[in-house]
Scaffold this motif. Structure first.
Motif, PDB file in Angstrom:
ATOM      1  N   ASP A 240      -6.164   0.408   2.164  1.00  0.00           N
ATOM      2  CA  ASP A 240      -6.695   1.514   1.571  1.00  0.00           C
ATOM      3  C   ASP A 240      -5.818   2.443   1.147  1.00  0.00           C
ATOM      4  OD1 ASP A 240      -9.992   3.438   2.130  1.00  0.00           O
ATOM      5  OD2 ASP A 240      -8.972   2.857   0.226  1.00  0.00           O
ATOM      6  N   LEU A 241      -6.327   3.478   0.339  1.00  0.00           N
ATOM      7  CA  LEU A 241      -5.458   4.668  -0.082  1.00  0.00           C
ATOM      8  C   LEU A 241      -6.001   5.879   0.288  1.00  0.00           C
ATOM      9  CD1 LEU A 241      -5.149   3.637  -4.024  1.00  0.00           C
ATOM     10  CD2 LEU A 241      -3.435   3.139  -2.190  1.00  0.00           C
ATOM     11  N   THR A 242      -5.091   6.959   0.560  1.00  0.00           N
ATOM     12  CA  THR A 242      -5.272   8.054   1.270  1.00  0.00           C
ATOM     13  C   THR A 242      -5.881   8.746  -0.204  1.00  0.00           C
ATOM     14  OG1 THR A 242      -3.307   9.131   0.698  1.00  0.00           O
ATOM     15  CG2 THR A 242      -3.729   8.043   2.747  1.00  0.00           C
ATOM     16  N   LYS A 243      -6.696  10.114   0.068  1.00  0.00           N
ATOM     17  CA  LYS A 243      -6.736  11.144  -1.029  1.00  0.00           C
ATOM     18  C   LYS A 243      -5.885  11.192  -1.905  1.00  0.00           C
ATOM     19  CE  LYS A 243      -7.081  15.417   1.065  1.00  0.00           C
ATOM     20  NZ  LYS A 243      -8.003  16.612   1.267  1.00  0.00           N
ATOM     21  N   ASN A 244      -4.581  11.146  -1.467  1.00  0.00           N
ATOM     22  CA  ASN A 244      -3.354  11.502  -2.210  1.00  0.00           C
ATOM     23  C   ASN A 244      -2.711  10.361  -2.976  1.00  0.00           C
ATOM     24  OD1 ASN A 244      -3.518  14.346  -1.578  1.00  0.00           O
ATOM     25  ND2 ASN A 244      -2.486  13.952   0.456  1.00  0.00           N
ATOM     26  N   GLY A 245      -3.325   9.065  -2.650  1.00  0.00           N
ATOM     27  CA  GLY A 245      -3.106   7.828  -3.397  1.00  0.00           C
ATOM     28  C   GLY A 245      -1.953   7.155  -2.666  1.00  0.00           C
ATOM     29  N   LYS A 246      -1.868   7.554  -1.341  1.00  0.00           N
ATOM     30  CA  LYS A 246      -0.726   6.731  -0.587  1.00  0.00           C
ATOM     31  C   LYS A 246      -1.241   5.570  -0.086  1.00  0.00           C
ATOM     32  CE  LYS A 246       2.912  10.162   0.160  1.00  0.00           C
ATOM     33  NZ  LYS A 246       3.706  11.153   1.085  1.00  0.00           N
ATOM     34  N   PRO A 247      -0.779   4.523   0.112  1.00  0.00           N
ATOM     35  CA  PRO A 247      -1.412   3.408   0.918  1.00  0.00           C
ATOM     36  C   PRO A 247      -1.385   3.497   2.402  1.00  0.00           C
ATOM     37  CG  PRO A 247       0.747   2.728   0.062  1.00  0.00           C
ATOM     38  CD  PRO A 247       0.603   4.108  -0.230  1.00  0.00           C
ATOM     39  N   LYS A 248      -2.463   2.925   3.019  1.00  0.00           N
ATOM     40  CA  LYS A 248      -2.634   3.088   4.462  1.00  0.00           C
ATOM     41  C   LYS A 248      -2.202   1.804   5.053  1.00  0.00           C
ATOM     42  CE  LYS A 248      -7.041   5.931   4.219  1.00  0.00           C
ATOM     43  NZ  LYS A 248      -8.358   5.852   4.412  1.00  0.00           N
ATOM     44  N   PHE A 249      -1.607   1.727   6.060  1.00  0.00           N
ATOM     45  CA  PHE A 249      -0.972   0.764   6.862  1.00  0.00           C
ATOM     46  C   PHE A 249      -0.226  -0.296   6.013  1.00  0.00           C
ATOM     47  CE2 PHE A 249      -5.124   1.957   8.684  1.00  0.00           C
ATOM     48  CZ  PHE A 249      -4.563   2.296   9.788  1.00  0.00           C
ATOM     49  N   ALA A 250       0.586   0.287   5.206  1.00  0.00           N
ATOM     50  CA  ALA A 250       1.458  -0.617   4.183  1.00  0.00           C
ATOM     51  C   ALA A 250       2.167  -1.444   5.076  1.00  0.00           C
ATOM     52  CB  ALA A 250       2.229   0.283   3.175  1.00  0.00           C
ATOM     53  N   ARG A 251       2.469  -2.699   4.504  1.00  0.00           N
ATOM     54  CA  ARG A 251       3.293  -3.706   5.224  1.00  0.00           C
ATOM     55  C   ARG A 251       4.194  -4.424   4.418  1.00  0.00           C
ATOM     56  NH1 ARG A 251       3.323  -5.664  10.372  1.00  0.00           N
ATOM     57  NH2 ARG A 251       4.301  -7.965  10.692  1.00  0.00           N
ATOM     58  N   PHE A 252       5.501  -4.465   4.452  1.00  0.00           N
ATOM     59  CA  PHE A 252       6.221  -5.409   3.498  1.00  0.00           C
ATOM     60  C   PHE A 252       5.960  -6.851   3.513  1.00  0.00           C
ATOM     61  CE2 PHE A 252       9.914  -6.548   1.313  1.00  0.00           C
ATOM     62  CZ  PHE A 252      10.443  -7.925   1.760  1.00  0.00           C
ATOM     63  N   VAL A 253       5.973  -7.458   2.269  1.00  0.00           N
ATOM     64  CA  VAL A 253       5.421  -8.836   2.267  1.00  0.00           C
ATOM     65  C   VAL A 253       6.785  -9.669   1.773  1.00  0.00           C
ATOM     66  CG1 VAL A 253       3.691 -10.533   1.028  1.00  0.00           C
ATOM     67  CG2 VAL A 253       3.133  -8.245   1.831  1.00  0.00           C
ATOM     68  N   ARG A 254       7.265  -9.116   0.635  1.00  0.00           N
ATOM     69  CA  ARG A 254       8.315  -9.867  -0.005  1.00  0.00           C
ATOM     70  C   ARG A 254       9.147  -9.111  -1.156  1.00  0.00           C
ATOM     71  NH1 ARG A 254       3.785 -11.863  -2.219  1.00  0.00           N
ATOM     72  NH2 ARG A 254       3.437 -13.341  -0.614  1.00  0.00           N
ATOM     73  N   VAL A 255      10.211  -9.518  -1.460  1.00  0.00           N
ATOM     74  CA  VAL A 255      10.965  -9.207  -2.570  1.00  0.00           C
ATOM     75  C   VAL A 255      10.436 -10.172  -3.854  1.00  0.00           C
ATOM     76  CG1 VAL A 255      13.181  -8.544  -3.834  1.00  0.00           C
ATOM     77  CG2 VAL A 255      12.922  -8.579  -1.199  1.00  0.00           C
ATOM     78  N   ARG A 256       9.864  -9.257  -4.706  1.00  0.00           N
ATOM     79  CA  ARG A 256       9.495  -9.910  -6.090  1.00  0.00           C
ATOM     80  C   ARG A 256      10.769 -10.626  -6.821  1.00  0.00           C
ATOM     81  NH1 ARG A 256       6.586  -6.751 -10.915  1.00  0.00           N
ATOM     82  NH2 ARG A 256       8.800  -6.752 -11.871  1.00  0.00           N
ATOM     83  N   PRO A 257      10.597 -11.599  -7.222  1.00  0.00           N
ATOM     84  CA  PRO A 257      11.897 -12.239  -7.742  1.00  0.00           C
ATOM     85  C   PRO A 257      12.005 -11.574  -9.321  1.00  0.00           C
ATOM     86  CG  PRO A 257      10.394 -13.932  -6.930  1.00  0.00           C
ATOM     87  CD  PRO A 257       9.609 -12.578  -6.747  1.00  0.00           C
ATOM     88  N   PRO A 258      13.221 -11.516  -9.794  1.00  0.00           N
ATOM     89  CA  PRO A 258      13.253 -10.820 -10.923  1.00  0.00           C
ATOM     90  C   PRO A 258      12.886 -11.685 -12.167  1.00  0.00           C
ATOM     91  CG  PRO A 258      15.530 -11.769 -10.176  1.00  0.00           C
ATOM     92  CD  PRO A 258      14.415 -11.684  -9.175  1.00  0.00           C
ATOM     93  N   GLU A 259      12.208 -10.800 -13.020  1.00  0.00           N
ATOM     94  CA  GLU A 259      11.864 -11.806 -14.322  1.00  0.00           C
ATOM     95  C   GLU A 259      12.656 -12.218 -15.434  1.00  0.00           C
ATOM     96  OE1 GLU A 259       7.585  -9.042 -14.350  1.00  0.00           O
ATOM     97  OE2 GLU A 259       9.018  -9.012 -16.102  1.00  0.00           O
TER      98      GLU A 259
END
Length: 280
Positions: free
Chosen positions: A261-280
């Motif tokens: 979810d997001l805090t009222k300031n727009g920051k993600p809650k419980f953020a967790r790294f998933v992957r590096v996005r491949p360059p387009e």
């Protein structure tokens, strides 16, 4: 922000004058995390309230940490002598207001009139959870208190129906769902008879700096400082393998992260790294 508010609430409880440093902590049932493959029709489902857990011992409300909650006398006047387990709650997305109300040593009576106690368990009561849930509904109806509620328990047919229910709750700013095994006896401690289900959302952000690691991560990357497309900056510090910390994503690269979810300031809650996005 939500986590910080919870920490402040706990610190406030501990700091109250005359309050013992090691209060009697109530024994309660704690949830495990829902995972795919669960036979959901074996469970009763309810909305997960973003409130403050409280036990009614027959005389007073006690926090999960064992400290008294200073509710006005009229709030608990029609509560039964029977112990109850539940959640103090105002409404969805109102945790900060609730926390400010509950943590006062001198209750703000006007604010407490917006609060209700939602019961979801009967400590030490016999029978299955289905039977206890029915007893809760009868008890709440009998007490006739506007501040005592039975949290709605219902069944869903399958995982797809559970997902639709979760989506409906989250779309209305709810926190998630709870699943309680229908035939479970009363238990305490962390158990799979009680499961919590919250949404996991994905987003992307740009790596703008590294935060040095400490302790076992000394000499490696401890966290990434990232920035979203909306200009929100935050530290991303979990979800990494040791190889990721030794060779972190390049500055300027885009990474995908999950969050709830997001805090009222727009920051993600419980953020967790998933992957590096491949360059387009």
């Amino acid at each position: 922000m939500m986590i910080w508010m919870r920490i402040c609430f706990l610190l406030w409880l501990i700091s109250q004058p005359g309050m013992p440093a090691y209060a009697q902590v109530p024994e309660i049932l704690l949830a495990q995390v829902y995972h795919e493959g669960i036979a959901v029709n074996d469970y009763l489902v309810s909305e997960k309230l973003d409130g403050i857990r409280a036990v009614w011992d027959g005389k007073q409300l006690i926090s999960r940490q064992g400290h008294p909650i200073h509710a006005p006398a009229w709030f608990v006047q029609k509560f039964p002598q029977q112990p109850l387990d539940g959640e103090l709650w105002i409404a969805r997305a109102q945790f900060e207001r609730l926390s400010a109300t509950v943590r006062r040593a001198q209750p703000d009576e006007a604010e407490w009139r917006h609060v209700a106690y939602y019961v979801f368990e009967l400590p030490m009561a016999p029978g299955t959870f289905t039977q206890r849930a029915q007893h809760i509904e009868q008890l709440v109806k009998r007490q006739q208190s506007p501040y005592l509620k039975a949290i709605k328990q219902f069944r869903v047919a399958d995982a797809a129906a559970l997902k639709r229910t979760l989506d409906w709750v989250v779309a209305r700013k709810g926190e998630g769902l709870m699943l309680h095994q229908a035939d479970a006896p009363y238990l305490t401690g962390r158990s799979h008879v009680l499961l919590k289900l919250k949404p996991q959302l994905d987003a992307e952000a740009k790596v703008i700096a590294y935060v040095p690691g400490k302790g076992k991560y000394q000499g490696k990357m401890g966290a990434l400082l990232v920035e979203t497309a909306q200009g929100i900056r935050f530290k991303l510090g979990t979800g990494f393998k040791d190889s990721d910390r030794a060779n972190p994503p390049p500055i300027g690269s885009q990474v995908t992260y999950s969050y709830r979810d997001l805090t009222k300031n727009g920051k993600p809650k419980f953020a967790r790294f998933v992957r590096v996005r491949p360059p387009e």
